[in-house]
Design a protein around this motif. Structure first.
Motif, short mmCIF file in Angstrom:
data_model
loop_
_atom_site.label_atom_id
_atom_site.label_comp_id
_atom_site.label_asym_id
_atom_site.label_seq_id
_atom_site.Cartn_x
_atom_site.Cartn_y
_atom_site.Cartn_z
N GLU A 4 0.83 -1.22 0.00
CA GLU A 4 0.00 0.00 0.00
C GLU A 4 0.86 1.26 0.00
O GLU A 4 0.53 2.25 -0.66
CB GLU A 4 -0.94 0.01 1.21
N LYS A 8 0.92 4.23 -2.96
CA LYS A 8 0.77 5.67 -2.68
C LYS A 8 1.94 6.45 -3.27
O LYS A 8 1.77 7.52 -3.85
CB LYS A 8 0.68 5.91 -1.17
N GLN A 9 3.14 5.92 -3.11
CA GLN A 9 4.32 6.59 -3.65
C GLN A 9 4.27 6.66 -5.18
O GLN A 9 4.61 7.69 -5.77
CB GLN A 9 5.59 5.88 -3.18
N ASP A 11 1.53 6.68 -6.98
CA ASP A 11 0.50 7.68 -7.31
C ASP A 11 1.08 9.10 -7.25
O ASP A 11 0.80 9.93 -8.12
CB ASP A 11 -0.69 7.59 -6.34
N LEU A 106 -0.93 12.62 -1.03
CA LEU A 106 -0.95 11.35 -1.77
C LEU A 106 0.08 10.37 -1.22
O LEU A 106 -0.06 9.16 -1.38
CB LEU A 106 -0.67 11.59 -3.27
N PRO A 108 2.52 8.33 1.60
CA PRO A 108 2.30 7.75 2.92
C PRO A 108 2.49 8.83 3.99
O PRO A 108 3.23 9.80 3.78
CB PRO A 108 3.41 6.68 3.02
N SER A 112 4.48 12.35 3.66
CA SER A 112 3.61 13.50 3.48
C SER A 112 3.97 14.60 4.47
O SER A 112 4.14 15.77 4.10
CB SER A 112 2.15 13.08 3.65
#
Length: 197
Positions: A4, A8-9, A11, A106, A108, A112
């Motif tokens: 997951e 995210k990374q 994205d 966007l 983790p 972020s």
């Protein structure tokens, strides 16, 4: 490995590709082509690596590189504000804050937080790293405009006092680079590529 986190990374990596499409007012050195935000950020990162020894205070060069690579990502949502735009006056806006929260959000959570903190530090301009990163950010377009016979100064009828006012922040990060920049500004007036009333 947490799949997951990787998603995210990825994205985020896909999203920041949009930085390549954000056109700046300044043009590449000795060119008629406008620079994009990705080119600008890459150039600032290289400048930071090359010019770090001229910082007024000891700096963490990796942190400066992070700052200059991150600082304009918010323009994906907020758009580029021309430094001599007197209506927006190139200050941090609510739009930029929303953009930072969305785009860096966007990533983790830990990344972020880190990216938002680095962006905020650059915007505040108070640490040695932020001062030097801002020095790079103000120096690059000065070099571009002098290489392009006045470039955006002529195109948008920007005079000496506006250029001097916006560029003097260079001194906060490097008195040596400011000395050079001030000479460039004065030479530009002498050459007739920068108007002085």
């Amino acid at each position: 490995m947490d799949f997951e986190i990787l998603l995210k990374q990825i994205d985020f990596i896909k999203e920041i590709d949009k930085v390549k499409y954000i056109q700046r007012k300044t043009k590449l050195f000795n060119s008629n082509r406008n620079e994009n935000d990705a080119e600008h950020s890459w150039h600032l990162a290289m400048m930071a690596l090359i010019l770090a020894e001229h910082a007024n205070e000891p700096i963490d060069v990796l942190k400066v590189v992070k700052m200059v690579l991150i600082h304009d990502i918010v323009e994906i949502d907020a758009g580029d504000t021309f430094i001599y735009d007197m209506q927006k006056n190139h200050v941090n806006t609510d739009q930029e804050r929303l953009a930072a929260n969305r785009i860096f959000g966007l990533l983790p959570q830990e990344q972020s937080k880190e990216f938002i903190a680095v962006w905020e530090e650059f915007e505040a301009g108070l640490t040695p790293e932020a001062k030097f990163a801002r020095t790079m950010d103000r120096l690059e377009p000065l070099l571009q405009n002098t290489s392009n016979n006045g470039g955006t100064w002529k195109e948008f009828d920007v005079d000496y006092s506006k250029v001097f006012e916006k560029k003097k922040i260079i001194n906060e990060g490097s008195t040596m680079i400011w000395k050079y920049a001030e000479e460039l500004i004065n030479e530009s007036v002498e050459k007739g590529i920068l108007r002085k009333d």
